[in-house]
Design an enzyme around this catalytic site. Structure first.
Site, PDB file in Angstrom:
ATOM      1  N   LYS A 231      -9.147  10.640  13.507  1.00 45.93           N
ATOM      2  CA  LYS A 231      -8.843   9.643  12.471  1.00 45.93           C
ATOM      3  C   LYS A 231      -9.867   9.723  11.338  1.00 45.93           C
ATOM      4  CE  LYS A 231      -7.188   6.111  10.382  1.00 45.93           C
ATOM      5  NZ  LYS A 231      -5.919   6.171   9.637  1.00 45.93           N
ATOM      6  N   CYS A 285     -10.235   2.004   3.684  1.00 41.06           N
ATOM      7  CA  CYS A 285     -10.340   3.137   4.598  1.00 41.06           C
ATOM      8  C   CYS A 285     -11.178   4.269   4.018  1.00 41.06           C
ATOM      9  CB  CYS A 285      -8.933   3.631   4.929  1.00 41.06           C
ATOM     10  SG  CYS A 285      -7.917   2.370   5.705  1.00 41.06           S
TER      11      CYS A 285
HETATM   12  N1  LIG Z   1      -4.767  -1.265   6.355  1.00 44.40           N
HETATM   13  C1  LIG Z   1      -4.596   0.042   6.509  1.00 44.40           C
HETATM   14  O1  LIG Z   1      -4.077   0.768   5.635  1.00 44.40           O
HETATM   15  C2  LIG Z   1      -5.061   0.670   7.772  1.00 44.40           C
HETATM   16  C3  LIG Z   1      -4.513   1.887   8.137  1.00 44.40           C
HETATM   17  C4  LIG Z   1      -4.940   2.482   9.300  1.00 44.40           C
HETATM   18  C5  LIG Z   1      -5.901   1.875  10.092  1.00 44.40           C
HETATM   19  N2  LIG Z   1      -6.407   0.698   9.721  1.00 44.40           N
HETATM   20  C6  LIG Z   1      -7.395   0.064  10.619  1.00 44.40           C
HETATM   21  O2  LIG Z   1      -6.745  -1.042  11.314  1.00 44.40           O
HETATM   22  C7  LIG Z   1      -7.696  -2.067  11.593  1.00 44.40           C
HETATM   23  C8  LIG Z   1      -7.139  -3.397  11.117  1.00 44.40           C
HETATM   24  O3  LIG Z   1      -6.918  -3.282   9.753  1.00 44.40           O
HETATM   25  P1  LIG Z   1      -5.903  -4.252   9.004  1.00 44.40           P
HETATM   26  O4  LIG Z   1      -5.641  -3.625   7.670  1.00 44.40           O
HETATM   27  O5  LIG Z   1      -4.753  -4.620   9.875  1.00 44.40           O
HETATM   28  O6  LIG Z   1      -6.818  -5.567   8.816  1.00 44.40           O
HETATM   29  P2  LIG Z   1      -6.346  -6.991   8.256  1.00 44.40           P
HETATM   30  O7  LIG Z   1      -7.561  -7.585   7.609  1.00 44.40           O
HETATM   31  O8  LIG Z   1      -5.089  -6.881   7.486  1.00 44.40           O
HETATM   32  O9  LIG Z   1      -5.994  -7.827   9.593  1.00 44.40           O
HETATM   33  C9  LIG Z   1      -6.973  -8.092  10.552  1.00 44.40           C
HETATM   34  C10 LIG Z   1      -6.460  -9.261  11.420  1.00 44.40           C
HETATM   35  O10 LIG Z   1      -7.351  -9.411  12.509  1.00 44.40           O
HETATM   36  C11 LIG Z   1      -7.602 -10.791  12.686  1.00 44.40           C
HETATM   37  N3  LIG Z   1      -8.854 -10.946  13.419  1.00 44.40           N
HETATM   38  C12 LIG Z   1     -10.110 -10.980  12.932  1.00 44.40           C
HETATM   39  N4  LIG Z   1     -10.985 -11.148  13.947  1.00 44.40           N
HETATM   40  C13 LIG Z   1     -10.264 -11.189  15.086  1.00 44.40           C
HETATM   41  C14 LIG Z   1     -10.585 -11.332  16.472  1.00 44.40           C
HETATM   42  N5  LIG Z   1     -11.852 -11.448  16.870  1.00 44.40           N
HETATM   43  N6  LIG Z   1      -9.582 -11.345  17.367  1.00 44.40           N
HETATM   44  C15 LIG Z   1      -8.295 -11.224  16.975  1.00 44.40           C
HETATM   45  N7  LIG Z   1      -7.916 -11.079  15.685  1.00 44.40           N
HETATM   46  C16 LIG Z   1      -8.904 -11.076  14.760  1.00 44.40           C
HETATM   47  C17 LIG Z   1      -7.609 -11.361  11.289  1.00 44.40           C
HETATM   48  O11 LIG Z   1      -7.400 -12.768  11.327  1.00 44.40           O
HETATM   49  C18 LIG Z   1      -6.448 -10.581  10.668  1.00 44.40           C
HETATM   50  O12 LIG Z   1      -5.235 -11.262  10.886  1.00 44.40           O
HETATM   51  C19 LIG Z   1      -8.991  -1.633  10.902  1.00 44.40           C
HETATM   52  O13 LIG Z   1      -9.845  -1.018  11.847  1.00 44.40           O
HETATM   53  C20 LIG Z   1      -8.545  -0.571   9.914  1.00 44.40           C
HETATM   54  O14 LIG Z   1      -9.558   0.392   9.699  1.00 44.40           O
HETATM   55  C21 LIG Z   1      -6.033   0.062   8.583  1.00 44.40           C
HETATM   56  C1  LIG Z   2      -5.723  10.463   5.443  1.00 44.80           C
HETATM   57  C2  LIG Z   2      -4.859   9.478   4.752  1.00 44.80           C
HETATM   58  O1  LIG Z   2      -4.059   9.792   3.896  1.00 44.80           O
HETATM   59  N1  LIG Z   2      -4.992   8.192   5.125  1.00 44.80           N
HETATM   60  C3  LIG Z   2      -4.195   7.180   4.511  1.00 44.80           C
HETATM   61  C4  LIG Z   2      -5.144   6.238   3.793  1.00 44.80           C
HETATM   62  O2  LIG Z   2      -4.346   5.302   3.155  1.00 44.80           O
HETATM   63  P1  LIG Z   2      -4.941   4.360   1.978  1.00 44.80           P
HETATM   64  O3  LIG Z   2      -4.150   3.097   2.032  1.00 44.80           O
HETATM   65  O4  LIG Z   2      -6.425   4.267   2.043  1.00 44.80           O
HETATM   66  O5  LIG Z   2      -4.518   5.058   0.598  1.00 44.80           O
HETATM   67  P2  LIG Z   2      -4.834   6.496  -0.037  1.00 44.80           P
HETATM   68  O6  LIG Z   2      -3.535   7.042  -0.510  1.00 44.80           O
HETATM   69  O7  LIG Z   2      -5.652   7.314   0.863  1.00 44.80           O
HETATM   70  O8  LIG Z   2      -5.686   6.101  -1.340  1.00 44.80           O
HETATM   71  C5  LIG Z   2      -7.017   5.709  -1.234  1.00 44.80           C
HETATM   72  C6  LIG Z   2      -7.584   5.718  -2.671  1.00 44.80           C
HETATM   73  O9  LIG Z   2      -7.672   7.072  -3.141  1.00 44.80           O
HETATM   74  C7  LIG Z   2      -6.979   7.225  -4.376  1.00 44.80           C
HETATM   75  N2  LIG Z   2      -6.399   8.556  -4.411  1.00 44.80           N
HETATM   76  C8  LIG Z   2      -5.514   8.935  -3.433  1.00 44.80           C
HETATM   77  C9  LIG Z   2      -4.977  10.193  -3.456  1.00 44.80           C
HETATM   78  C10 LIG Z   2      -5.326  11.108  -4.495  1.00 44.80           C
HETATM   79  O10 LIG Z   2      -4.842  12.251  -4.577  1.00 44.80           O
HETATM   80  N3  LIG Z   2      -6.209  10.677  -5.458  1.00 44.80           N
HETATM   81  C11 LIG Z   2      -6.755   9.428  -5.429  1.00 44.80           C
HETATM   82  O11 LIG Z   2      -7.548   9.078  -6.303  1.00 44.80           O
HETATM   83  C12 LIG Z   2      -5.951   6.100  -4.385  1.00 44.80           C
HETATM   84  O12 LIG Z   2      -5.630   5.741  -5.719  1.00 44.80           O
HETATM   85  C13 LIG Z   2      -6.704   4.971  -3.670  1.00 44.80           C
HETATM   86  O13 LIG Z   2      -7.528   4.248  -4.559  1.00 44.80           O
HETATM   87  O14 LIG Z   2      -6.007   5.608   4.738  1.00 44.80           O
HETATM   88  C14 LIG Z   2      -5.315   4.842   5.750  1.00 44.80           C
HETATM   89  C15 LIG Z   2      -6.338   4.213   6.646  1.00 44.80           C
HETATM   90  O15 LIG Z   2      -7.013   5.212   7.342  1.00 44.80           O
HETATM   91  C16 LIG Z   2      -4.397   5.784   6.533  1.00 44.80           C
HETATM   92  O16 LIG Z   2      -3.751   5.078   7.544  1.00 44.80           O
HETATM   93  C17 LIG Z   2      -3.429   6.429   5.574  1.00 44.80           C
HETATM   94  O17 LIG Z   2      -2.609   7.334   6.282  1.00 44.80           O
END
Ligand SMILES: NC(=O)c1ccc[n+]([C@@H]2O[C@H](COP(=O)([O-])OP(=O)(O)OC[C@H]3O[C@@H](n4cnc5c(N)ncnc54)[C@H](O)[C@@H]3O)[C@@H](O)[C@H]2O)c1
Ligand SMILES: CC(=O)N[C@@H]1[C@@H](OP(=O)(O)OP(=O)(O)OC[C@H]2O[C@@H](n3ccc(=O)[nH]c3=O)[C@H](O)[C@@H]2O)O[C@H](CO)[C@@H](O)[C@@H]1O
Length: 469
Positions: A231, A285
């Site tokens: 990841k 992220c």
């Molecule tokens: N948002 C993305 O694009 C994305 C993508 C891939 C992975 N992730 C990972 O997923 C994880 C969660 O991210 P997210 O975007 O869903 O966060 P988010 O902030 O949208 O949601 C987090 C939720 O967890 C709850 N929470 C906080 N403390 C808690 C606890 N102790 N017990 C239970 N619930 C609790 C909050 O109230 C909230 O509802 C992170 O580790 C992030 O790195 C995020």
């Molecule tokens: C490896 C990967 O793809 N992971 C994705 C990523 O998703 P994300 O929501 O963080 O969005 P991104 O698209 O990565 O953008 C981040 C920032 O980079 C800028 N950007 C992007 C592309 C580019 O060519 N030039 C740029 O300048 C864009 O504007 C923005 O500000 O992380 C999530 C959590 O790990 C993953 O789950 C999800 O799959």
């Protein structure tokens, strides 16, 4: 129904799968946010027996009413209504009310302002779920964590809280690889699912669980740390790649080329996949994952560090372009009104963590500009040092310069020629035909519809393509 535990089960794999899909393996999902809620819905549609745990009573009440607090996720409101109505999902703030034999944690994992890892929320969630863990259970870590977290933090903490020997339960890392805006379809099968356990049995059980959940492949890897690093490496690759594109973009004027067009042409052969330059890299992220590694290892990581520096320099570079474009028409930024379009980190997602718009607005204000800000997906723009303007009022602002940081779809309708006497800095190649001068980050300046680099140098007009990869 006697709950079935899968870790170390003597049932046949087929019987274990039937138990899981038949709801005899109760599942608890900790963290019901942008990622946790879609995940909980896919678990619920697969098993029919899921309890969600969140610390936010408002989230819990909303979900138990069959409503959805997460916006911008197609299909998610409908999934919540369906799974709650059919009794496949309920939410609680009280972890003691979340009996399960598969415990999934997907809570925020953070980085402090001084770039140190902050896993306090994960620790809190593990203490809560740990009290419910019994022999034969599986703990699944879906959140993105530093290398070694499952082995060195989650497993010993759950053992301590549960009173169990570490070998009595499983821990597997199955990282969420989902993009906000298409979370439900991604969780259902957008990408192959990586699974890696602290031991072989944990990997086996995680593989069985996710082979039921996803329509895509399940890829078991050597161990939990490997899965954590899969990841992270995805994100590190993206940050470094974007930094290359951004550094090349800063050479546009010296090289006298359209770097975006050049990148697109270079990417026409399979060994090149340079990403797209822009005003910076935001989100919760990509800007943070490098620190999960840098904070974890002793050895220096100059490439990761430099990529962060390059990407973090782009807001200031963009501000410099605003200064240059104003100067080219005899104006000074300190006397100018600058309209910034798009504040979130990417279009359509109401998230401002690490958004490049914030340092850009601050820099423009530092230079003395009167800064106006507009973002159709943000109800509150008070985090930004600029005067809020609504999309419908853009043409009443009479700006000297307009900067497009995040090209929300709502901006497609802008009639650029309706602005009077304006220069445009286009962060993402989203500005169409206009009589006004436009400087595209990585593309260079065009006046009217003709690209500076080709036409003004006597070549054919070229098209500036590209958008985020
Ligand atoms: N948002 C993305 O694009 C994305 C993508 C891939 C992975 N992730 C990972 O997923 C994880 C969660 O991210 P997210 O975007 O869903 O966060 P988010 O902030 O949208 O949601 C987090 C939720 O967890 C709850 N929470 C906080 N403390 C808690 C606890 N102790 N017990 C239970 N619930 C609790 C909050 O109230 C909230 O509802 C992170 O580790 C992030 O790195 C995020
Ligand atoms: C490896 C990967 O793809 N992971 C994705 C990523 O998703 P994300 O929501 O963080 O969005 P991104 O698209 O990565 O953008 C981040 C920032 O980079 C800028 N950007 C992007 C592309 C580019 O060519 N030039 C740029 O300048 C864009 O504007 C923005 O500000 O992380 C999530 C959590 O790990 C993953 O789950 C999800 O799959």
């Amino acid at each position: 129904m006697t709950p079935v535990s899968l870790y170390g089960s003597s049932l046949s794999p087929a019987a274990q799968r039937r138990a899981f899909e038949g709801g005899d393996v109760p599942v608890a999902v900790y963290g019901l946010g942008k990622m946790g809620l879609p995940l909980a819905m896919v678990y619920a549609e697969t098993t029919g027996n899921v309890v969600g745990v969140d610390v936010d009573q408002g989230v819990v009440d909303t979900l138990n009413a069959g409503e959805c607090h997460v916006t911008g996720e197609p299909g998610l409101p409908e999934a919540v209504a369906e799974q709650v109505t059919r009794g496949a999902f309920r939410a609680t703030v009280d972890a003691s009310d979340a009996a399960a034999t598969v415990h999934v944690v997907i809570v925020p994992t953070l980085v402090t302002d001084d770039h140190r890892t902050d896993l306090s929320i994960l620790e809190s969630a593990c203490r809560a779920l740990g009290a419910n863990v019994t022999a034969g259970d599986l703990v699944v870590v879906e959140c993105t964590v530093p290398p070694g977290t499952a082995r060195d933090l989650v497993r010993p903490l759950v053992a301590e809280v549960s009173g169990l020997d570490e070998a009595a339960f499983g821990v597997a890392v199955c990282p969420e690889r989902t993009l906000s805006g298409r979370a439900l379809s991604d969780v259902r099968g957008g990408h192959p699912k990586i699974v890696g356990g602290v031991d072989a049995e944990s990997t086996r059980v995680a593989r069985l669980v996710y082979e039921s959940l996803t329509t895509n492949d399940v890829i078991p890897v050597a161990d939990a740390t490997t899965a954590e690093c899969v990841k992270l490496f995805e994100g590190l690759y993206r940050d470094v790649n974007i930094a290359l594109a951004n550094e090349l973009a800063t050479l546009t004027d010296e090289l006298g080329i359209d770097v975006v067009e050049t990148i697109d042409a270079a990417n026409s052969q399979p060994f090149c996949d340079i990403h797209t330059p822009g005003p910076g890299v935001g989100g919760h992220c990509i800007p943070y994952y490098p620190y999960f590694v840098m904070d974890r290892v002793e050895r220096d990581t100059p490439l990761l560090r430099t990529a962060r520096q390059v990407n973090d320099s782009m807001p200031r570079f963009t501000a410099e372009k605003v200064e240059d474009e104003l100067a080219a028409v005899g104006k000074h930024v300190a006397d100018a009104t600058v309209l910034v379009l798009g504040l979130t980190y990417r279009p359509g997602v109401a998230e401002i963590r690490a958004t490049p718009a914030k340092p850009l607005v601050e820099r423009l204000a530092e230079l003395g500009a009167r800064v106006l800000v507009c973002d159709p997906v943000l109800d509150d723009t008070s985090d930004f040092a600029g005067e809020r303007v609504d999309v419908d009022d853009l043409l009443t602002t009479d700006p000297d310069a307009v900067v497009v940081v995040t090209p929300h779809a709502e901006f497609d309708a802008i009639d650029w020629d309706a602005f009077e006497d304006v220069v445009v800095v286009d962060g993402r190649g989203s500005v169409g035909e206009t009589r006004h001068p436009v400087y595209r980050i990585g593309g260079g300046r065009r006046v009217g519809s003709v690209e500076r680099t080709a036409a003004t140098d006597g070549g054919d007009a070229n098209t500036v393509a590209g958008g985020d990869r």
